[in-house]
Scaffold this motif. Structure first.
Motif, PDB file in Angstrom:
ATOM      1  N   PRO A 144       0.830  -1.203   0.000  1.00  0.00           N
ATOM      2  CA  PRO A 144       0.000   0.000   0.000  1.00  0.00           C
ATOM      3  C   PRO A 144       0.861   1.247   0.000  1.00  0.00           C
ATOM      4  O   PRO A 144       1.977   1.281   0.519  1.00  0.00           O
ATOM      5  CB  PRO A 144      -0.812  -0.141   1.299  1.00  0.00           C
ATOM      6  CG  PRO A 144       0.003  -1.044   2.153  1.00  0.00           C
ATOM      7  CD  PRO A 144       0.717  -1.961   1.220  1.00  0.00           C
ATOM      8  N   SER A 145       0.319   2.269  -0.568  1.00  0.00           N
ATOM      9  CA  SER A 145       1.053   3.529  -0.652  1.00  0.00           C
ATOM     10  C   SER A 145       1.079   4.229   0.704  1.00  0.00           C
ATOM     11  O   SER A 145       0.362   3.864   1.642  1.00  0.00           O
ATOM     12  CB  SER A 145       0.406   4.426  -1.700  1.00  0.00           C
ATOM     13  OG  SER A 145      -0.950   4.691  -1.337  1.00  0.00           O
ATOM     14  N   LYS A 146       1.895   5.251   0.789  1.00  0.00           N
ATOM     15  CA  LYS A 146       2.017   5.991   2.039  1.00  0.00           C
ATOM     16  C   LYS A 146       0.733   6.738   2.368  1.00  0.00           C
ATOM     17  O   LYS A 146       0.382   6.883   3.547  1.00  0.00           O
ATOM     18  CB  LYS A 146       3.192   6.960   1.933  1.00  0.00           C
ATOM     19  CG  LYS A 146       4.539   6.265   1.796  1.00  0.00           C
ATOM     20  CD  LYS A 146       5.662   7.288   1.739  1.00  0.00           C
ATOM     21  CE  LYS A 146       7.025   6.589   1.609  1.00  0.00           C
ATOM     22  NZ  LYS A 146       8.126   7.575   1.549  1.00  0.00           N
ATOM     23  N   ASP A 147       0.038   7.197   1.360  1.00  0.00           N
ATOM     24  CA  ASP A 147      -1.214   7.909   1.620  1.00  0.00           C
ATOM     25  C   ASP A 147      -2.254   7.002   2.256  1.00  0.00           C
ATOM     26  O   ASP A 147      -2.967   7.406   3.185  1.00  0.00           O
ATOM     27  CB  ASP A 147      -1.765   8.471   0.297  1.00  0.00           C
ATOM     28  CG  ASP A 147      -0.812   9.497  -0.314  1.00  0.00           C
ATOM     29  OD1 ASP A 147      -0.008  10.071   0.457  1.00  0.00           O
ATOM     30  OD2 ASP A 147      -0.871   9.705  -1.542  1.00  0.00           O
ATOM     31  N   ASN A 194      -3.927   7.470   5.952  1.00  0.00           N
ATOM     32  CA  ASN A 194      -5.372   7.540   6.118  1.00  0.00           C
ATOM     33  C   ASN A 194      -5.881   6.507   7.113  1.00  0.00           C
ATOM     34  O   ASN A 194      -6.785   6.781   7.918  1.00  0.00           O
ATOM     35  CB  ASN A 194      -6.067   7.343   4.765  1.00  0.00           C
ATOM     36  CG  ASN A 194      -5.804   8.500   3.818  1.00  0.00           C
ATOM     37  OD1 ASN A 194      -5.547   9.628   4.260  1.00  0.00           O
ATOM     38  ND2 ASN A 194      -5.860   8.233   2.517  1.00  0.00           N
ATOM     39  N   ARG A 195      -5.288   5.304   7.066  1.00  0.00           N
ATOM     40  CA  ARG A 195      -5.700   4.270   8.022  1.00  0.00           C
ATOM     41  C   ARG A 195      -5.357   4.676   9.453  1.00  0.00           C
ATOM     42  O   ARG A 195      -6.133   4.453  10.386  1.00  0.00           O
ATOM     43  CB  ARG A 195      -5.017   2.946   7.676  1.00  0.00           C
ATOM     44  CG  ARG A 195      -5.549   2.305   6.410  1.00  0.00           C
ATOM     45  CD  ARG A 195      -4.794   1.036   6.077  1.00  0.00           C
ATOM     46  NE  ARG A 195      -5.227   0.480   4.811  1.00  0.00           N
ATOM     47  CZ  ARG A 195      -4.660  -0.579   4.238  1.00  0.00           C
ATOM     48  NH1 ARG A 195      -3.634  -1.179   4.843  1.00  0.00           N
ATOM     49  NH2 ARG A 195      -5.109  -1.038   3.088  1.00  0.00           N
ATOM     50  N   ARG A 196      -4.195   5.261   9.651  1.00  0.00           N
ATOM     51  CA  ARG A 196      -3.832   5.697  10.996  1.00  0.00           C
ATOM     52  C   ARG A 196      -4.769   6.784  11.499  1.00  0.00           C
ATOM     53  O   ARG A 196      -5.170   6.797  12.668  1.00  0.00           O
ATOM     54  CB  ARG A 196      -2.396   6.205  10.979  1.00  0.00           C
ATOM     55  CG  ARG A 196      -1.361   5.100  10.770  1.00  0.00           C
ATOM     56  CD  ARG A 196       0.019   5.679  10.610  1.00  0.00           C
ATOM     57  NE  ARG A 196       1.005   4.622  10.303  1.00  0.00           N
ATOM     58  CZ  ARG A 196       2.276   4.881  10.007  1.00  0.00           C
ATOM     59  NH1 ARG A 196       2.712   6.131   9.940  1.00  0.00           N
ATOM     60  NH2 ARG A 196       3.097   3.865   9.746  1.00  0.00           N
ATOM     61  N   MET A 240      -8.005   5.109  12.485  1.00  0.00           N
ATOM     62  CA  MET A 240      -7.884   4.397  13.756  1.00  0.00           C
ATOM     63  C   MET A 240      -7.874   5.354  14.939  1.00  0.00           C
ATOM     64  O   MET A 240      -8.406   5.060  16.009  1.00  0.00           O
ATOM     65  CB  MET A 240      -6.614   3.533  13.757  1.00  0.00           C
ATOM     66  CG  MET A 240      -6.679   2.346  12.803  1.00  0.00           C
ATOM     67  SD  MET A 240      -7.945   1.158  13.257  1.00  0.00           S
ATOM     68  CE  MET A 240      -7.253   0.528  14.780  1.00  0.00           C
ATOM     69  N   GLN A 241      -7.243   6.478  14.788  1.00  0.00           N
ATOM     70  CA  GLN A 241      -7.218   7.459  15.860  1.00  0.00           C
ATOM     71  C   GLN A 241      -8.582   8.094  16.078  1.00  0.00           C
ATOM     72  O   GLN A 241      -8.936   8.457  17.191  1.00  0.00           O
ATOM     73  CB  GLN A 241      -6.176   8.532  15.551  1.00  0.00           C
ATOM     74  CG  GLN A 241      -4.738   8.023  15.585  1.00  0.00           C
ATOM     75  CD  GLN A 241      -3.746   9.082  15.168  1.00  0.00           C
ATOM     76  OE1 GLN A 241      -4.140  10.206  14.854  1.00  0.00           O
ATOM     77  NE2 GLN A 241      -2.480   8.725  15.186  1.00  0.00           N
ATOM     78  N   MET A 242      -9.333   8.236  14.996  1.00  0.00           N
ATOM     79  CA  MET A 242     -10.632   8.878  15.097  1.00  0.00           C
ATOM     80  C   MET A 242     -11.774   7.893  15.329  1.00  0.00           C
ATOM     81  O   MET A 242     -12.927   8.288  15.404  1.00  0.00           O
ATOM     82  CB  MET A 242     -10.915   9.648  13.797  1.00  0.00           C
ATOM     83  CG  MET A 242      -9.944  10.787  13.527  1.00  0.00           C
ATOM     84  SD  MET A 242      -9.996  12.053  14.794  1.00  0.00           S
ATOM     85  CE  MET A 242     -11.646  12.677  14.531  1.00  0.00           C
ATOM     86  N   SER A 243     -11.486   6.600  15.427  1.00  0.00           N
ATOM     87  CA  SER A 243     -12.554   5.617  15.557  1.00  0.00           C
ATOM     88  C   SER A 243     -13.190   5.707  16.938  1.00  0.00           C
ATOM     89  O   SER A 243     -12.508   5.909  17.937  1.00  0.00           O
ATOM     90  CB  SER A 243     -11.996   4.207  15.343  1.00  0.00           C
ATOM     91  OG  SER A 243     -11.039   3.919  16.323  1.00  0.00           O
ATOM     92  N   PRO A 244     -14.514   5.556  17.045  1.00  0.00           N
ATOM     93  CA  PRO A 244     -15.163   5.633  18.356  1.00  0.00           C
ATOM     94  C   PRO A 244     -14.875   4.442  19.239  1.00  0.00           C
ATOM     95  O   PRO A 244     -15.040   4.507  20.445  1.00  0.00           O
ATOM     96  CB  PRO A 244     -16.658   5.686  17.995  1.00  0.00           C
ATOM     97  CG  PRO A 244     -16.743   5.016  16.663  1.00  0.00           C
ATOM     98  CD  PRO A 244     -15.450   5.342  15.955  1.00  0.00           C
ATOM     99  N   ILE A 245     -14.441   3.298  18.652  1.00  0.00           N
ATOM    100  CA  ILE A 245     -14.175   2.117  19.475  1.00  0.00           C
ATOM    101  C   ILE A 245     -12.995   2.380  20.407  1.00  0.00           C
ATOM    102  O   ILE A 245     -13.025   2.059  21.595  1.00  0.00           O
ATOM    103  CB  ILE A 245     -13.900   0.899  18.570  1.00  0.00           C
ATOM    104  CG1 ILE A 245     -15.132   0.632  17.702  1.00  0.00           C
ATOM    105  CG2 ILE A 245     -13.552  -0.316  19.399  1.00  0.00           C
ATOM    106  CD1 ILE A 245     -14.937  -0.480  16.706  1.00  0.00           C
TER     107      ILE A 245
END
Length: 336
Positions: free
Chosen positions: A119-122, A126-128, A131-136
């Motif tokens: 996967p590309s750096k972008d 975006n995944r990070r 994950m930081q913004m996920s409500p879980i």
């Protein structure tokens, strides 16, 4: 080939035709004179041949018309689960890779996963962010409570034995002046839970024996039923003796050896000598640890006299208890 039936004797060939072939009709030729327009000596004639209509202008069937309109079917270069809609050959794009040669991509409307592609750096960024913004994660962070929020006397109840040892070592390392105070506060190990465990294993041994009065409780079939419980009983004794010896609680080790001796004595004595190996192994383990505890404790004369009476009662069960008795007598003689 068949022979003729008219007496000629000459072979006659059979004629064969197709199942749907039209029957030939006799061709008739009719001649008629053209209308007298010119009175020349040369008379003009026209000939009309009466042939079947299928010979002159054959009409194809509806199925043949559909096949002609469809055209000739062409096979694709690569197999694809998508049906062919046009006779034009599909030219699939070819991806060239310097390491893996030629990879032919399938013509599919869905995007297929390439597991070898990194996967590309972008995408990683975006995944990070997701994950930081996920409500879980936010919910988990809100539910977690740090140990500092609860009192230490309450939080210490949920720790294991190894964790408690680590905490105490950390405290003694940072505050060495507390060693004497803590050593004076430390109580003797509680042997009640060890005794309860031995009592439970002994009950399991006797529950596994046959109940019928006609069956023997000390023969080989009875031993086979009780053998797993005897093995568990022996493991419990070895584990508990090792725990006290590792903690260097020598007085408690001697008390436990004499306490567990009575439980081993209560186990059945089997008819076969080989079946009593577990019983002898337990006696040997207890006598060895008892001697180890006697050697590491400065006993008083009164304590040695009480121990000597208890050890003499155990001498008849196993010969290695004689070593403990001799050691106690040697210490008593040195004290006098």
């Amino acid at each position: 080939m068949a022979e003729g039936g008219f007496g000629t004797g000459e072979p006659v060939a059979h004629r064969t035709r197709g199942a749907l072939e039209e029957l030939p009709r006799s061709a008739t030729i009719s001649l008629h004179q053209s209308p007298a327009g010119n009175f020349d000596n040369n008379t003009s004639w026209s000939a009309t041949v009466n042939l079947p209509s299928s010979y002159l202008s054959p009409t194809p069937s509806p199925d043949e018309l559909v096949i002609r309109d469809r055209g000739r079917r062409s096979l694709p270069i690569e197999w694809s689960p998508i049906p062919i809609e046009s006779p034009i050959k599909r030219q699939t794009p070819i991806k060239r890779s310097p390491t893996k040669g030629m990879i032919i991509l399938r013509s599919s409307p869905r995007k297929r996963l390439q597991l070898t592609d990194t996967p590309s750096k972008d995408l990683l960024e975006n995944r990070r962010r997701l994950m930081q913004m996920s409500p879980i994660l936010k919910k988990c962070r809100s539910l977690t409570v740090s140990p500092s929020q609860s009192p230490p006397e309450v939080a210490i109840k949920g720790l294991s034995q190894n964790q408690l040892v680590d905490v105490l070592n950390h405290v003694l390392t940072n505050h060495p002046e507390l060693k004497d105070e803590i050593s004076n506060i430390l109580p003797q190990p509680d042997l009640k839970h060890m005794e309860e465990k031995l009592n439970q294993q002994k009950k399991c041994i006797f529950k596994s024996l046959p109940v019928s009065r006609l069956a023997s409780k000390t023969d080989s079939p009875a031993y086979n039923k009780a053998s797993p419980h005897l093995t568990t009983f022996k493991k419990a004794i070895i584990e508990q003796c090792g725990q006290l010896a590792e903690a260097e609680q020598w007085m408690s080790l001697v008390d436990y050896s004499l306490l567990a001796w009575s439980y081993v004595r209560a186990t059945p004595i089997w008819d076969s000598v080989q079946h009593n190996n577990c019983r002898r192994a337990c006696f040997k383990t207890l006598s060895t640890h008892c001697l180890q505890g006697l050697k590491n404790v400065p006993w008083t004369h009164e304590q040695l006299e009480k121990l000597l009476k208890k050890l003499e009662q155990c001498r008849s069960d196993h010969e290695e208890m004689q070593q403990c008795i001799e050691h106690v007598r040697t210490v008593m003689s040195n004290q006098v």
